[in-house]
Design a protein around this motif. Structure first.
Motif, short mmCIF file in Angstrom:
data_model
loop_
_atom_site.label_atom_id
_atom_site.label_comp_id
_atom_site.label_asym_id
_atom_site.label_seq_id
_atom_site.Cartn_x
_atom_site.Cartn_y
_atom_site.Cartn_z
N ARG A 284 0.84 -1.21 0.00
CA ARG A 284 0.00 0.00 0.00
C ARG A 284 0.87 1.25 0.00
O ARG A 284 0.54 2.24 -0.67
N GLU A 285 1.97 1.22 0.73
CA GLU A 285 2.87 2.36 0.74
C GLU A 285 3.49 2.59 -0.64
O GLU A 285 3.60 3.73 -1.10
N ILE A 286 3.87 1.51 -1.31
CA ILE A 286 4.39 1.61 -2.68
C ILE A 286 3.34 2.20 -3.61
O ILE A 286 3.63 3.08 -4.44
N ALA A 287 2.09 1.72 -3.50
CA ALA A 287 1.01 2.21 -4.35
C ALA A 287 0.74 3.68 -4.15
O ALA A 287 0.30 4.38 -5.09
N ARG A 288 1.03 4.20 -2.94
CA ARG A 288 0.86 5.63 -2.67
C ARG A 288 2.03 6.46 -3.16
O ARG A 288 2.06 7.68 -2.97
N GLY A 289 3.01 5.81 -3.76
CA GLY A 289 4.19 6.53 -4.22
C GLY A 289 5.27 6.65 -3.17
O GLY A 289 6.19 7.46 -3.32
N GLY A 290 5.20 5.82 -2.13
CA GLY A 290 6.17 5.88 -1.06
C GLY A 290 7.35 4.95 -1.29
O GLY A 290 7.44 4.25 -2.31
N ILE A 291 8.25 4.93 -0.31
CA ILE A 291 9.41 4.04 -0.33
C ILE A 291 9.36 3.14 0.89
O ILE A 291 8.87 3.53 1.95
N VAL A 292 9.89 1.93 0.75
CA VAL A 292 9.93 0.97 1.84
C VAL A 292 11.26 0.21 1.77
O VAL A 292 11.89 0.14 0.71
N ALA A 293 11.67 -0.35 2.88
CA ALA A 293 12.86 -1.19 2.91
C ALA A 293 12.45 -2.64 3.02
O ALA A 293 11.60 -2.98 3.85
N VAL A 294 13.05 -3.48 2.20
CA VAL A 294 12.67 -4.89 2.15
C VAL A 294 13.92 -5.73 1.90
O VAL A 294 14.81 -5.32 1.16
N PRO A 295 14.03 -6.90 2.54
CA PRO A 295 15.23 -7.72 2.33
C PRO A 295 15.23 -8.41 0.97
O PRO A 295 14.18 -8.74 0.41
N THR A 296 16.43 -8.61 0.45
CA THR A 296 16.64 -9.51 -0.68
C THR A 296 17.69 -10.52 -0.23
O THR A 296 18.19 -10.45 0.89
N GLU A 297 18.05 -11.44 -1.10
CA GLU A 297 19.08 -12.42 -0.74
C GLU A 297 20.46 -11.79 -0.65
O GLU A 297 21.39 -12.38 -0.10
N ALA B 126 10.85 1.33 -4.47
CA ALA B 126 9.78 2.22 -4.92
C ALA B 126 9.35 1.78 -6.31
O ALA B 126 10.08 1.06 -7.00
N ASP B 127 8.17 2.23 -6.72
CA ASP B 127 7.63 1.94 -8.04
C ASP B 127 8.55 2.55 -9.10
O ASP B 127 8.70 3.77 -9.18
N ALA B 128 9.16 1.70 -9.93
CA ALA B 128 10.13 2.17 -10.92
C ALA B 128 9.48 2.94 -12.06
O ALA B 128 10.18 3.57 -12.86
N THR B 129 8.14 2.93 -12.15
CA THR B 129 7.45 3.68 -13.20
C THR B 129 7.00 5.06 -12.71
O THR B 129 6.46 5.84 -13.49
N ASP B 130 7.21 5.36 -11.44
CA ASP B 130 6.74 6.60 -10.81
C ASP B 130 7.96 7.49 -10.51
O ASP B 130 8.72 7.22 -9.58
N ALA B 131 8.14 8.54 -11.31
CA ALA B 131 9.32 9.40 -11.18
C ALA B 131 9.42 10.03 -9.79
O ALA B 131 10.50 10.13 -9.21
N ALA B 132 8.29 10.45 -9.24
CA ALA B 132 8.30 11.07 -7.92
C ALA B 132 8.72 10.08 -6.84
O ALA B 132 9.47 10.41 -5.92
N ALA B 133 8.24 8.84 -6.97
CA ALA B 133 8.62 7.81 -6.00
C ALA B 133 10.11 7.50 -6.09
O ALA B 133 10.79 7.37 -5.06
#
Length: 305
Positions: free
Chosen positions: A21-34, A41-48
């Motif tokens: 939901r935060e991503i959909a609002r144009g926000g940023i979040v921290a998430v683990p990868t391997e 953030a949404d790579a299609t949203d310049a503001a995000a």
């Protein structure tokens, strides 16, 4: 003023729904990868995407890696030749980033590529990032979730300590397995060594050309706040020594001399060293073979001041 802290959510269905939901609002979040924790953030949203750069204090000429769920999604964004498709088939999902020509109709925000006509793409293997990609239905730009040029985060608490209130939500799924950033390949050359080694890929390391053509190529990167001395066989007065193998220090990357364990522990050890009392850090030699090339690449950049 009372300092604001990010909300840390333990990985699970509810956490993924909240960060989506935060991503959909144009926000940023921290998430683990391997590899390490990413700031997504949404790579299609310049503001995000701009919020990623602002949170990290990242130079605008340093492009971002875009994470997608599968090869089909990647091919909608970039042009694959036979070699790239073979690498993707062999190593995706996993810690391999491919730099490829960007499709004109890809819909990716221009800020992601920092003005380049190529894009860095990866299909991650970690359950948290894969779940977020599925929940969002969008490609996610996600560099490491730390202040630019700082030590990369391999735990949720590293993210919180580095970015603080600049990231509202962190998904905590424990320590990252690989512990160093992905291997980056472009045009049959390795631009950045990583968990998938040159020996495994059968590709050469690219010579430095003094220009940024992909993420993670700045000379100064992954750096602690203290001076860092490499190839130390003993600690000098006022140094915190990070050992390896027979070199015993205040901490160790791997007491048994296992380079894979050393890679997974690298940034965690640098965080502890940076938080220690001594004014400087020293690190024992790590053999260059295999994943040792990635470890030494990060250490050289961290020591470049």
């Amino acid at each position: 003023m009372i300092a604001q802290h990010p909300a840390i959510r333990r990985y699970g269905t509810a956490a993924i729904a909240e960060v989506a939901r935060e991503i959909a609002r144009g926000g940023i979040v921290a998430v683990p990868t391997e590899t390490v924790y990413g700031l997504a953030a949404d790579a299609t949203d310049a503001a995000a995407v701009a919020r990623i750069y602002a949170a990290k204090g990242r130079p605008g000429f340093n492009p971002l890696i875009v994470h997608v769920p599968d090869l089909a999604a990647a091919e909608r964004i970039a042009v694959f030749d036979a070699e790239a498709r073979a690498l993707a088939a062999r190593w995706w999902p996993g810690p391999l980033t491919l730099v490829l020509p960007l499709r004109r109709d890809a819909g990716i925000a221009a800020l992601v590529t920092a003005g380049l006509d190529t894009i860095a793409l990866r299909v991650p293997a970690h359950r948290a990032m894969r779940a977020l990609l599925e929940a969002c239905g969008k490609p996610l730009a996600a560099p490491s979730a730390n202040a630019s040029n700082g030590i990369s985060p391999t735990r949720a608490e590293h993210v919180a300590a580095s970015l603080g209130e600049r990231v509202p939500l962190i998904v905590d799924d424990g320590a990252c397995a690989a512990g160093v950033e992905s291997t980056i390949v472009m045009a049959g050359r390795i631009l950045r060594p990583g968990p998938i080694t040159a020996e495994q890929l059968g590709l050469p390391l690219a010579a430095s050309e003094g220009k940024v053509s992909a993420p993670g190529q700045l000379a100064t990167h992954y750096a602690p706040s203290k001076p860092l001395r490499l190839n130390a066989v003993s600690g000098a007065p006022g140094e915190w020594l990070i050992g390896f193998g027979a070199v015993v220090g205040d901490d160790t990357l791997s007491a048994s001399g296992d380079p894979v364990e050393a890679a997974a522990r690298l940034f965690d050890a640098l965080h502890r060293a940076d938080a220690s009392d001594p004014a400087a850090i020293a690190v024992a030699p790590v053999p260059e073979a295999g994943i040792g090339a990635a470890i030494n690449d990060r250490l050289r950049r961290a020591a470049h001041r």
